[in-house]
Design an enzyme around this catalytic site. Structure first.
Site, PDB file in Angstrom:
ATOM      1  N   HIS A   1      80.405 -34.254   9.818  1.00 60.71           N
ATOM      2  CA  HIS A   1      80.707 -33.049   9.056  1.00 60.71           C
ATOM      3  C   HIS A   1      79.481 -32.760   8.192  1.00 60.71           C
ATOM      4  O   HIS A   1      78.776 -33.679   7.781  1.00 60.71           O
ATOM      5  CB  HIS A   1      81.949 -33.267   8.190  1.00 60.71           C
ATOM      6  CG  HIS A   1      82.404 -32.036   7.474  1.00 60.71           C
ATOM      7  ND1 HIS A   1      82.776 -30.899   8.143  1.00 60.71           N
ATOM      8  CD2 HIS A   1      82.539 -31.765   6.156  1.00 60.71           C
ATOM      9  CE1 HIS A   1      83.125 -29.971   7.259  1.00 60.71           C
ATOM     10  NE2 HIS A   1      82.984 -30.470   6.046  1.00 60.71           N
TER      11      HIS A   1
ATOM     12  N   HIS B   1      81.023 -26.052   2.103  1.00 65.65           N
ATOM     13  CA  HIS B   1      81.222 -26.482   3.492  1.00 65.65           C
ATOM     14  C   HIS B   1      82.355 -25.696   4.125  1.00 65.65           C
ATOM     15  O   HIS B   1      83.099 -24.982   3.443  1.00 65.65           O
ATOM     16  CB  HIS B   1      81.515 -27.991   3.550  1.00 65.65           C
ATOM     17  CG  HIS B   1      82.846 -28.361   2.974  1.00 65.65           C
ATOM     18  ND1 HIS B   1      83.858 -28.879   3.746  1.00 65.65           N
ATOM     19  CD2 HIS B   1      83.342 -28.271   1.716  1.00 65.65           C
ATOM     20  CE1 HIS B   1      84.923 -29.103   2.970  1.00 65.65           C
ATOM     21  NE2 HIS B   1      84.622 -28.755   1.738  1.00 65.65           N
TER      22      HIS B   1
ATOM     23  N   CYS C   1      80.265 -26.676  11.629  1.00 61.34           N
ATOM     24  CA  CYS C   1      79.772 -26.827  10.261  1.00 61.34           C
ATOM     25  C   CYS C   1      78.261 -27.072  10.211  1.00 61.34           C
ATOM     26  O   CYS C   1      77.599 -26.687   9.245  1.00 61.34           O
ATOM     27  CB  CYS C   1      80.534 -27.930   9.529  1.00 61.34           C
ATOM     28  SG  CYS C   1      80.533 -29.517  10.387  1.00 61.34           S
TER      29      CYS C   1
END
Length: 166
Positions: free
Chosen positions: A25, A37, A115
């Site tokens: 991530h 994020h 992401c």
């Protein structure tokens, strides 16, 4: 030893890579122990849940949170991965752009807009991700990937309840 609240060493505009087992991530550090994020489309971290996330494009929200809320118990590091390839934007521009996106809805697809794409677009103005390519290069040949995606797509449609005849 994992970094602590006071020694993570991130500077505003740095990219944070968080290692969550089957995937990484990514977040943009904006200062004050906060990151921006994408909220993943699924909280299901099982292999099957991750697979469904890969197959199902959706929309996600951009969130601003304390770094420790996002990292949790996972290992992380500062990784400005494309600095050798692209000139990063000025730090204040990166932070401003990241903050402008907070609470916005974004498209999400694990292959085309994940992401990592999100954070590299903010830091470099270029949307790139190594993750989909790494999976393909390290585990399968191209033919195997196509075969697997066809089977998984049928499985996904079946689980979603679509009716079809063979």
């Amino acid at each position: 030893m994992a970094p602590t609240l006071f020694d993570h060493g991130a500077k505003p505009g740095d990219l944070i890579e968080i290692f969550r087992g089957t995937y990484e991530h990514w977040a943009v550090y904006i200062g004050g122990n906060e990151v921006v994020h994408l909220i993943p489309p699924s909280d299901d971290s099982s292999p099957f849940g991750s697979l469904l996330m890969l197959l199902d494009s959706s929309r996600v929200q951009v969130r601003r949170q304390k770094i420790w809320e996002v990292v949790g118990g996972h290992r992380f590091e500062i990784n400005n991965l494309l600095d050798h390839k692209y000139e990063p934007r000025d730090r204040h521009v990166i932070v401003r752009e990241a903050c402008r996106t907070v609470s916005s809805a974004q498209p999400y697809n694990a292959v085309t807009h994940n992401c990592e794409h999100f954070v590299t677009e903010i830091r470099y103005g270029k949307s790139e991700s190594r993750q989909p390519g790494q999976v393909v290069q390290s585990r399968f040949t191209q033919d195997h990937v196509i075969d697997m995606l066809c089977v998984l797509n049928l499985l996904f449609l079946y689980l979603r309840g679509d009716q079809f005849d063979f």
